[in-house]
Every structure is written in structure tokens, then in C-alpha cells.
Scaffold this motif. Structure first.
Motif, PDB file in Angstrom:
ATOM      1  N   GLY A 128      10.669 -11.639 -19.235  1.00 33.40           N
ATOM      2  CA  GLY A 128      11.673 -13.086 -17.972  1.00 33.40           C
ATOM      3  C   GLY A 128      11.117 -13.804 -18.647  1.00 33.40           C
TER       4      GLY A 128
ATOM      5  N   TYR B  16       5.634 -18.147 -15.715  1.00 36.23           N
ATOM      6  CA  TYR B  16       6.865 -18.506 -15.408  1.00 36.23           C
ATOM      7  C   TYR B  16       7.141 -20.441 -15.065  1.00 36.23           C
ATOM      8  CZ  TYR B  16       9.297 -14.104 -15.304  1.00 36.23           C
ATOM      9  OH  TYR B  16       9.629 -12.824 -15.337  1.00 36.23           O
TER      10      TYR B  16
ATOM     11  N   ARG C  32       9.566 -20.167  -6.205  1.00 38.08           N
ATOM     12  CA  ARG C  32      10.589 -19.790  -5.737  1.00 38.08           C
ATOM     13  C   ARG C  32      10.459 -18.601  -5.416  1.00 38.08           C
ATOM     14  NH1 ARG C  32      13.170 -16.880  -3.630  1.00 38.08           N
ATOM     15  NH2 ARG C  32      15.384 -16.665  -2.706  1.00 38.08           N
ATOM     16  N   TYR C  33       9.686 -17.855  -6.736  1.00 41.79           N
ATOM     17  CA  TYR C  33      10.445 -16.802  -6.819  1.00 41.79           C
ATOM     18  C   TYR C  33       8.351 -15.913  -7.194  1.00 41.79           C
ATOM     19  CZ  TYR C  33      14.735 -17.087  -7.528  1.00 41.79           C
ATOM     20  OH  TYR C  33      16.094 -16.590  -7.409  1.00 41.79           O
TER      21      TYR C  33
ATOM     22  N   SER D 175       8.240  -6.768 -19.795  1.00 39.25           N
ATOM     23  CA  SER D 175       9.292  -6.761 -18.654  1.00 39.25           C
ATOM     24  C   SER D 175       9.125  -8.152 -18.114  1.00 39.25           C
ATOM     25  CB  SER D 175      10.079  -6.127 -17.787  1.00 39.25           C
ATOM     26  OG  SER D 175       9.579  -5.592 -16.252  1.00 39.25           O
ATOM     27  N   LEU D 176       7.732  -8.981 -17.715  1.00 39.47           N
ATOM     28  CA  LEU D 176       7.790  -9.759 -17.273  1.00 39.47           C
ATOM     29  C   LEU D 176       7.339 -10.828 -18.671  1.00 39.47           C
ATOM     30  CD1 LEU D 176       5.291  -8.347 -14.535  1.00 39.47           C
ATOM     31  CD2 LEU D 176       7.194  -9.992 -14.177  1.00 39.47           C
TER      32      LEU D 176
ATOM     33  N   ALA E 176       5.767 -16.022  -4.997  1.00 39.27           N
ATOM     34  CA  ALA E 176       4.922 -14.743  -4.026  1.00 39.27           C
ATOM     35  C   ALA E 176       5.735 -13.603  -3.760  1.00 39.27           C
ATOM     36  CB  ALA E 176       5.058 -15.281  -2.832  1.00 39.27           C
ATOM     37  N   GLU E 177       6.982 -13.328  -4.245  1.00 43.45           N
ATOM     38  CA  GLU E 177       7.965 -11.639  -4.167  1.00 43.45           C
ATOM     39  C   GLU E 177       7.502 -11.089  -4.740  1.00 43.45           C
ATOM     40  OE1 GLU E 177      12.145 -12.197  -4.003  1.00 43.45           O
ATOM     41  OE2 GLU E 177      11.823 -15.097  -2.563  1.00 43.45           O
ATOM     42  N   LEU E 178       7.464 -11.446  -6.136  1.00 44.87           N
ATOM     43  CA  LEU E 178       7.008 -11.042  -7.269  1.00 44.87           C
ATOM     44  C   LEU E 178       5.766 -10.356  -6.917  1.00 44.87           C
ATOM     45  CD1 LEU E 178       8.281 -10.118 -10.231  1.00 44.87           C
ATOM     46  CD2 LEU E 178       7.450 -11.903 -11.493  1.00 44.87           C
ATOM     47  N   LEU E 179       4.651 -11.250  -6.577  1.00 45.24           N
ATOM     48  CA  LEU E 179       3.428 -10.458  -6.524  1.00 45.24           C
ATOM     49  C   LEU E 179       3.255  -9.602  -5.715  1.00 45.24           C
ATOM     50  CD1 LEU E 179       1.788 -13.890  -6.870  1.00 45.24           C
ATOM     51  CD2 LEU E 179       1.700 -11.903  -9.077  1.00 45.24           C
ATOM     52  N   ASP E 180       3.905  -9.972  -4.326  1.00 41.43           N
ATOM     53  CA  ASP E 180       4.010  -8.978  -3.112  1.00 41.43           C
ATOM     54  C   ASP E 180       4.713  -6.864  -3.901  1.00 41.43           C
ATOM     55  OD1 ASP E 180       4.203  -8.294  -0.697  1.00 41.43           O
ATOM     56  OD2 ASP E 180       6.609  -7.215  -1.052  1.00 41.43           O
TER      57      ASP E 180
ATOM     58  N   ASP F 189      16.171 -20.621 -19.810  1.00 41.28           N
ATOM     59  CA  ASP F 189      16.861 -21.459 -18.598  1.00 41.28           C
ATOM     60  C   ASP F 189      17.003 -22.959 -18.338  1.00 41.28           C
ATOM     61  OD1 ASP F 189      18.954 -21.738 -16.623  1.00 41.28           O
ATOM     62  OD2 ASP F 189      18.494 -19.401 -15.985  1.00 41.28           O
TER      63      ASP F 189
ATOM     64  N   ASP G 125      17.922 -24.464 -16.359  1.00 41.64           N
ATOM     65  CA  ASP G 125      17.782 -24.743 -14.584  1.00 41.64           C
ATOM     66  C   ASP G 125      16.294 -24.833 -14.782  1.00 41.64           C
ATOM     67  OD1 ASP G 125      20.235 -25.103 -14.313  1.00 41.64           O
ATOM     68  OD2 ASP G 125      20.484 -23.681 -12.797  1.00 41.64           O
ATOM     69  N   TYR G 126      15.295 -24.114 -15.857  1.00 40.55           N
ATOM     70  CA  TYR G 126      13.559 -24.209 -15.285  1.00 40.55           C
ATOM     71  C   TYR G 126      13.125 -24.447 -16.275  1.00 40.55           C
ATOM     72  CZ  TYR G 126      15.528 -20.659 -11.348  1.00 40.55           C
ATOM     73  OH  TYR G 126      16.038 -20.041 -10.057  1.00 40.55           O
TER      74      TYR G 126
ATOM     75  N   TRP H 234      10.378 -22.021 -11.100  1.00 41.36           N
ATOM     76  CA  TRP H 234      10.564 -20.517 -10.707  1.00 41.36           C
ATOM     77  C   TRP H 234       9.829 -19.702  -9.793  1.00 41.36           C
ATOM     78  CZ3 TRP H 234       8.821 -16.028 -10.976  1.00 41.36           C
ATOM     79  CH2 TRP H 234      10.550 -14.537 -11.249  1.00 41.36           C
TER      80      TRP H 234
END
Lengths: 457, 105
Positions: free
Chosen positions: A49, A17, A24-25, A45-46, A27-31, A56, A58-59, A21
């Protein structure tokens, strides 16, 4: 894919990613991945994404290419590029013959080409190919890039076929109906839509269609006579007038016309006040159609005991030229003082040309049956000072090899012909059509469904 | 876990499912996935979930709360509740018409 492998791949993909991105995300995604049983769908899906996030704005990774090149370096690069492109172009372009240039179009279907028609602005062409005329298919072509014409659509519609002056409507022989005319909306040329089928007043075999110059009237001709239709609203055509012309001496059970009779033998004058049609064995009938609902015969013009194959009005509308199957060119005065009358005739067109290299001239074995006679197209130049007649002639029946000639006469204001020039082509075609303006010539192939395009000098 | 109507699009739209999941209170990523699977039968994958979460956050329809360790809960905003209500009204209209038509068919 084992869950362990899927899990490893998923975590690897998270690393793909964009940095912002991930900051921001990730750590949550790995959790979530710690708790989720990964599979192939997880990896996909990853990956999807990651890809969409890179796209995108923005990123998106920002890549700046700093212009390190000096102005002089840019100038040298531009000159080098111009030389690379320009020099071959300057060498190749003069090698293209300027006399007559030809392009060939791929067939839309096999069989002979029964009809070709151009829009007035020459941006669109329609060709009808294969089968009997009432079971053929029509192809719509985009001519805006003449060297690379594009096929726009193929639809059910046979010969004759013609295009309205505004290029919005095509009239064809309706599929499955020998004496029915179908009107097609081609404003979306890739998706022609049938608007209406005209059948009242028509019987026998259909052999001609012509739109008036303002596009509001459609004249149709079958072996039972002529019919004028109000097509101002092509979705709701109205029958205006039946005109009883002397019928063509044709066998209704066979092909409706010999080769070469196209929509050109049913033509409106440039001001739309006259309509000329082939009638009988050797006649042209001129109709007064200034008031279509009260159209009436204006004159009957006689030819040299031969079918008329092609008709054309001069740009001013005062002259009407006709070509017969055995190769006579006639010019009639149809407007001005006095009654319409013949002013010029050039007989023996088939015998007049001598082919380069001393080849002998051989007229088609027409005899009493003109099925294999030569085919013709005729057209005035926009200034009316020259008349072009195109001949596609069979060299020797039953061979379909043709020796084809383009004759161009100078025309005086009174209709006299002089100073003929000839050009030869060697093609295997039998359906010539001159586009409005007389500079583009199309030939329909006898076999293979091809249409050949020529640019006349 | 995967319904036969997954491909219908709007009714399985990840954003709609996430807003619905958050409408009864804040949840973190994995809790949202399990909740959606429980109430809709849609097995949402992590890539899809976080793609939608980032879009919803940018539009202001959800907002992140303070993170605990690696888990960050999200809650629906007032704007998100409005969007969800509008979506539900639209779906109810579709359901009503579909029921009428299938009843009379």
C-alpha cells in the motif's frame, strides 16, 4: 515472524506512507492495527500500500529540481557530451569495412538451412532450418535494424519458403507433408497463424514456391509438376491450373533437390505475366500466366546439358538469366520481337575465378550426381544494368569448406554480358539468396542453422 | 478466513466488499474488516483496506463522517450505491449463466 515483531514492522511501514496520506489516514490505520492481530501478510499489505500510494499522482512526493545552471554551463555540458559520444564514433565507423559487411544470426535450430526468403521491402526474412524439408522449422526475422536483426517467431514449416510481396503471408513446405504447402498469416509476426494447407494437385517432393508480384497468385512446384493457386484470400486458396512441366530428374525418396535450388528457380516476371521454371535436366520453361486459369507454355529454353540452379528476370522483364550447377551463366531474351532465344552464355564460372594469394580453383565433384555441386543465387540490379551471381562452392568434397565468389557483370539492353568483377568471401555455407534489389545477400549455413547476412557494395 | 477462491479477483475485489459492508450503515475501519470477514470469509489486511478506502473516497463512492477519537466511520454515497447495484446485476448475470450451463453440462 512473531505477532509482536509483525506489529512493530507494520507500524514502521505506516511511517513510510507519503506525508499527505499519513496526515489523512495514519491515525485511523494505527487504530485498526491496535485491534488487529498483525502477521506477515499485514506487513506485506502495508508495504504494498505504501509503495502504490507513493506512485499515486495524488500523493506522490513532489520533487522539484530547480535549474541552477546558467545557459553557458548548459552549453559546455552539451559540448562535452557531444565530444564524449562523437569522437569515438568518428574513429570507429571508418574501421568498419565497406566492401562487404556481414552479420550473423543465431540459429533457430541446428542443421542445415534449407531456404531463405525476403519480403519485397526487405523488412522481413524467413529461414527454414533442420530436418528434411517437410519436417523443418521456419524462423521469421525482423530486418528493420539490419545490424541487429531480431527473431520474431519460430513455427513449423520447412523449405521451400517464400514471403508474399506485401509481407503478410508466408508459404512453407507444410510440416509433415512432403508435397503440401502451408500458408501463414504473419501480419502479427510474433504469432504466425496457419491459414490453409494446399495439397490438391501436388505429389512427390515440393521444390519451389513463388508469389506473383501482386501477391494474388502462388505458383508451387513439385516433382509432379507446377500448380497455380489463387491466394487473393490466403485463408481460402483456390486451385487455378495444373501445368505439366518436364519433371526434374530427381529421386523422390531422397532430398527433393540438390543444394542450391531454392524458390529462385521458380520466378515470376516483374509484371506477373510470365513464370519461369526449371524443368528437366537442362531446360527452363517459360509460361504465359497473364490469365492464370488458362496458363500455357510460352517457350522451352535449353541450357548446356546441366541443371539450372537459379533464375532471375531483369527489372523490365525482357531478359531471363539462369545459372547452372556447373557454373554457366546464360541470358535469354523472353520479350520483344521474335521468339524467346538465348543471347549470352558464360561457361565455366567455377574455373574462371582465381583466389587471392594464388589458391587453386577446384570445382565441386559434381560428376553425374550434383548433390554436392556449388550453390547459386542470381539477381539484377534495380536499373537492370548489372547481373550479380553468387557462388557458394564446396572446395573439396566431402569437406564442406566453401570458397565463395560474387560475380557482377555489366549487362547491355540486349542482354550481352561484359566487364565482370569478382569479390571473394570465405564461408562455410551453401544456400545463397539475394534480396530484392541485389544489395543484401544471405547465406544459409550447412551446419548449425545459422544465417549470415552480407551487404554488397 | 481465506477462501480457496481468493485469487478470483472481481468476486474478492476489496472495493466491492467494502461497498457491500457499508450498504447496511456506516462503519469504521476495523468494523469493516470484521464485517467482511464475517459475510465473505475474506480476511482483508489493513494495508489493503485503507488503500481501497482512499480510492473509494476519491471517487465519491463513500464519504467519511465525523471522527470520534482516532476512529472515523465511513458511509456509502448514492453514487456508491449505484455502482454496487450495477456490480451486483453483473454478478447475478454471471451466476445465472453459470447455473444454467452447469445444470445442462
Amino acid at each position: 515472524m512473531t505477532p509482536a515483531l509483525a506489529d512493530r514492522l507494520s507500524r514502521a511501514v505506516v511511517g513510510c506512507y507519503p506525508p499527505r496520506w499519513k496526515q489523512r489516514y495514519a491515525a485511523e490505520l494505527l487504530d485498526v492495527l491496535d485491534q488487529h492481530r498483525a502477521g506477515p501478510r499485514t506487513v506485506l499489505s502495508l508495504a504494498g500500500g505504501a509503495l502504490s500510494t507513493h506512485l499515486d499522482p495524488d500523493y506522490r512526493m513532489q520533487i522539484r529540481l530547480k535549474p541552477h545552471l546558467s545557459r553557458d554551463a548548459k552549453l559546455y555540458i552539451a559540448i562535452f557530451a557531444a565530444i564524449i559520444v562523437g569522437v569515438p564514433a568518428l574513429v570507429i565507423l571508418p574501421m568498419i569495412p565497406r566492401a562487404i559487411r556481414e552479420s550473423r544470426w543465431e540459429p533457430s535450430s541446428s542443421g542445415s538451412v534449407g531456404a531463405i526468403a525476403f519480403s519485397r521491402d526487405q523488412r522481413i526474412m524467413v529461414s527454414a532450418t533442420g530436418g528434411p524439408p517437410w519436417e523443418a522449422t521456419s524462423t521469421l526475422w525482423d530486418l528493420t535494424g539490419q545490424a541487429r536483426p531480431r527473431r520474431l517467431s519460430v513455427f513449423e514449416g520447412g523449405s521451400p519458403a517464400t514471403i508474399s510481396p506485401d509481407g503478410a503471408t508466408v508459404a512453407t513446405n507444410a510440416f509433415g507433408g512432403r508435397a503440401q504447402v502451408a500458408l501463414w498469416n504473419v501480419t502479427r509476426p510474433r504469432h504466425p497463424a496457419r491459414l490453409a494447407v494446399l495439397s490438391a494437385g501436388l505429389s512427390g517432393a515440393l521444390w519451389g514456391e513463388a508469389f506473383s508480384p501482386d501477391g494474388r497468385i502462388l505458383a508451387t512446384a513439385s516433382t509432379s509438376g507446377l500448380v497455380l493457386w489463387n491466394v487473393a484470400d490466403p485463408a481460402r486458396p483456390r486451385l487455378l491450373r495444373r501445368l505439366a512441366a518436364a519433371p526434374l530428374p530427381l529421386d523422390n525418396s531422397g532430398p527433393p533437390v540438390p543444394f542450391g535450388v531454392t524458390q529462385g528457380d521458380l520466378v515470376f516476371s516483374p509484371d506477373g505475366r510470365m513464370l519461369a521454371s526449371v524443368s528437366g535436366r537442362d531446360q527452363v520453361t517459360v509460361w504465359d500466366v497473364a490469365r492464370p486459369a488458362r496458363a500455357a507454355r510460352l517457350a522451352t529454353l535449353a541450357g548446356p546439358h546441366d541443371y539450372f540452379a537459379a533464375l532471375t528476370f531483369s527489372p523490365r522483364g525482357n531478359l531471363l538469366a539462369g545459372v547452372t550447377y556447373h557454373g554457366s551463366v546464360l541470358v535469354f531474351r523472353v520479350a520483344g520481337p521474335g521468339r524467346p532465344a538465348r543471347v549470352s552464355i558464360r561457361p565455366g564460372l567455377l574455373a574462371s575465378a582465381r583466389f587471392p594469394g594464388g589458391g587453386s580453383t577446384q570445382a565441386g565433384p559434381c560428376g553425374g550426381d550434383c548433390s554436392f555441386a556449388a550453390a547459386y543465387a542470381a539477381g539484377f540490379t534495380p536499373d537492370g544494368r548489372a547481373l550479380t551471381v553468387v557462388v557458394d562452392r564446396p572446395e573439396a568434397w566431402p569437406s564442406t569448406a566453401a570458397r565463395d565468389t560474387v560475380f557482377t557483370w555489366q549487362v547491355t539492353g540486349s542482354g550481352d554480358l561484359s566487364d565482370v568483377t569478382t569479390m571473394f568471401r570465405d564461408v562455410n555455407d551453401a544456400q545463397p539468396v539475394l534480396a530484392p534489389g541485389g544489395r543484401i545477400l544471405a547465406d544459409g549455413s550447412l551446419t548449425g542453422g545459422e544465417v549470415h547476412l552480407w551487404t554488397l557494395p | 478466513m481465506h477462501g480457496k477462491f481468493d485469487g478470483l479477483g472481481r468476486f474478492a475485489d476489496p472495493s466491492l466488499l467494502i461497498l457491500t459492508s457499508l450498504s447496511d450503515g456506516p462503519k469504521h475501519g476495523y468494523a469493516i474488516m470484521t464485517d467482511i470477514a464475517a459475510f465473505s470469509g475474506v480476511g482483508m489486511e489493513p494495508g489493503t483496506l485503507y488503500g481501497a478506502l482512499s480510492r473509494l473516497e476519491r471517487r465519491g463512492w463513500i464519504r467519511p463522517l465525523a471522527a470520534g477519537e482516532r476512529r472515523r466511520p465511513y458511509e456509502i454515497t448514492a453514487a456508491g450505491q449505484e455502482v454496487l447495484a450495477e456490480q451486483l446485476r453483473s454478478m447475478q448475470q454471471v451466476v445465472r449463466v453459470a447455473r444454467q450451463r452447469t445444470a445442462t453440462a
